[in-house]
Scaffold this motif. Structure first.
Motif, PDB file in Angstrom:
ATOM      1  N   GLY A   1      24.520  31.012   2.979  1.00  0.00           N
ATOM      2  CA  GLY A   1      23.635  31.632   2.014  1.00  0.00           C
ATOM      3  C   GLY A   1      24.065  31.461   0.579  1.00  0.00           C
ATOM      4  O   GLY A   1      23.419  31.991  -0.330  1.00  0.00           O
ATOM      5  N   GLN A   2      25.146  30.711   0.336  1.00  0.00           N
ATOM      6  CA  GLN A   2      25.599  30.500  -1.027  1.00  0.00           C
ATOM      7  C   GLN A   2      24.818  29.376  -1.681  1.00  0.00           C
ATOM      8  O   GLN A   2      24.389  28.426  -1.028  1.00  0.00           O
ATOM      9  CB  GLN A   2      27.093  30.163  -1.052  1.00  0.00           C
ATOM     10  N   THR A   3      24.634  29.506  -2.985  1.00  0.00           N
ATOM     11  CA  THR A   3      23.972  28.481  -3.776  1.00  0.00           C
ATOM     12  C   THR A   3      25.027  27.643  -4.482  1.00  0.00           C
ATOM     13  O   THR A   3      25.940  28.176  -5.101  1.00  0.00           O
ATOM     14  CB  THR A   3      23.045  29.125  -4.819  1.00  0.00           C
ATOM     15  N   VAL A   4      24.893  26.326  -4.364  1.00  0.00           N
ATOM     16  CA  VAL A   4      25.812  25.402  -5.029  1.00  0.00           C
ATOM     17  C   VAL A   4      24.982  24.519  -5.965  1.00  0.00           C
ATOM     18  O   VAL A   4      24.009  23.902  -5.543  1.00  0.00           O
ATOM     19  CB  VAL A   4      26.574  24.526  -4.019  1.00  0.00           C
ATOM     20  N   LYS A   5      25.386  24.456  -7.239  1.00  0.00           N
ATOM     21  CA  LYS A   5      24.674  23.642  -8.214  1.00  0.00           C
ATOM     22  C   LYS A   5      25.621  22.591  -8.771  1.00  0.00           C
ATOM     23  O   LYS A   5      26.713  22.908  -9.222  1.00  0.00           O
ATOM     24  CB  LYS A   5      24.122  24.518  -9.347  1.00  0.00           C
ATOM     25  N   GLN A   6      25.181  21.334  -8.726  1.00  0.00           N
ATOM     26  CA  GLN A   6      25.954  20.227  -9.285  1.00  0.00           C
ATOM     27  C   GLN A   6      25.065  19.487 -10.274  1.00  0.00           C
ATOM     28  O   GLN A   6      23.853  19.347 -10.040  1.00  0.00           O
ATOM     29  CB  GLN A   6      26.427  19.288  -8.171  1.00  0.00           C
ATOM     30  N   ARG A   7      25.645  18.993 -11.368  1.00  0.00           N
ATOM     31  CA  ARG A   7      24.798  18.376 -12.376  1.00  0.00           C
ATOM     32  C   ARG A   7      25.546  17.316 -13.167  1.00  0.00           C
ATOM     33  O   ARG A   7      26.775  17.300 -13.222  1.00  0.00           O
ATOM     34  CB  ARG A   7      24.244  19.439 -13.323  1.00  0.00           C
ATOM     35  N   ILE A   8      24.749  16.430 -13.786  1.00  0.00           N
ATOM     36  CA  ILE A   8      25.263  15.420 -14.698  1.00  0.00           C
ATOM     37  C   ILE A   8      24.332  15.371 -15.905  1.00  0.00           C
ATOM     38  O   ILE A   8      23.205  15.875 -15.867  1.00  0.00           O
ATOM     39  CB  ILE A   8      25.346  14.025 -14.043  1.00  0.00           C
ATOM     40  N   ASP A   9      24.792  14.756 -16.979  1.00  0.00           N
ATOM     41  CA  ASP A   9      23.947  14.594 -18.162  1.00  0.00           C
ATOM     42  C   ASP A   9      22.756  13.700 -17.847  1.00  0.00           C
ATOM     43  O   ASP A   9      22.841  12.784 -17.004  1.00  0.00           O
ATOM     44  CB  ASP A   9      24.748  13.987 -19.311  1.00  0.00           C
TER      45      ASP A   9
END
Length: 260
Positions: free
Chosen positions: A119-127
């Motif tokens: 149930g955890q939210t994981v957010k990954q991002r790049i420019d």
């Protein structure tokens, strides 16, 4: 999009009285790329009351004296709306892919947001290039596939992805003791000439490592319960009525309407 109602002016005045926090400080204190999220719809009067009640503790994100910021988010999905349907079916491991433009600071990121098995939210991002939020770059597709294709039962999907809608809203961010609140106002869902506006209520999302932060406790005491809502899924159901919308039918009926 700038809110001009008297109550918004009052909220802005309240925010001016809160201690500021910088983006770097938030990223140090409460980056929370892996977290438990809870969402609530709050009448603006109650939202104002809770700001007052926690004004000694919570700080407000402040950039060049601004405390309320415009966000524009473009969501991507496959032609058959695979990500949307995964949410409808409540698959335990599901994704959202989006570019998010921070209008006031002139920055843009490509984000992959996933819901994990616990149930955890994981957010990954790049420019991402700010001038082209509706298209994915080669680096962006490689980034997406490195995350989505690595999930159980998944195959590379990025080449099928296309922009399907945009959400636009104002956001206030509050932070205290490793907890973060994002507070979205005047939500609008747009694709082409079709547009739907959201509620007068503030969509508050509490983010913490284990859930149950200060505002969660105050909202529970006030009789406000978490609301199962996804801005992307609600917007998709509104803009593409052929899609199934049962999980969000009450939210749509109660809070959203076609734009004038």
């Amino acid at each position: 999009m700038t809110s001009t109602s008297p109550l918004i002016d009052e909220i802005d005045a309240q925010l001016d009285q809160l201690a500021p926090i910088t983006l770097d400080e938030i990223n140090t204190e409460a980056r929370l790329m892996t977290r438990v999220d809870r969402k609530y719809f709050l009448p603006r009067g109650l939202f104002s009351d809770l700001i007052d009640a926690t004004s000694d503790d919570f700080r407000v994100l402040t950039i060049e004296e601004k405390r309320r910021f415009m966000y524009r988010t473009v969501y991507f999905d496959s032609p058959e709306f695979r990500f949307f349907r995964d949410h409808v079916q409540r698959r335990r491991h599901r994704f959202k892919v989006r570019t998010r433009t921070y209008v006031d600071t002139g920055t843009c990121h490509l984000e992959v947001k996933s819901k994990g098995y616990r149930g955890q939210t994981v957010k990954q991002r790049i420019d991402h290039p700010i001038e082209d939020p509706w298209n994915l770059t080669e680096a962006g597709t490689e980034f997406i596939d490195s995350i989505v294709a690595g999930a159980p039962g998944r195959t590379p999907l990025s080449e099928q992805l296309q922009p399907v809608l945009e959400t636009i809203y104002d956001r206030i961010t509050l932070c205290h003791d490793g907890q973060r609140l994002t507070c979205d106002l005047d939500i609008r869902a747009v694709y082409g000439d079709d547009s739907h506006v959201g509620p007068q209520d503030v969509l508050v999302e509490t983010k913490s490592e284990g859930g149950g932060g200060r505002w969660d406790q105050l909202l529970k005491a006030a009789g406000i319960r978490p609301h199962q809502v996804s801005k992307y899924c609600v917007a998709a159901a509104l803009l593409y009525p052929e899609l199934p919308s049962n999980p969000w039918a009450r939210t749509i009926d109660h809070y959203f309407r076609p734009a004038a």
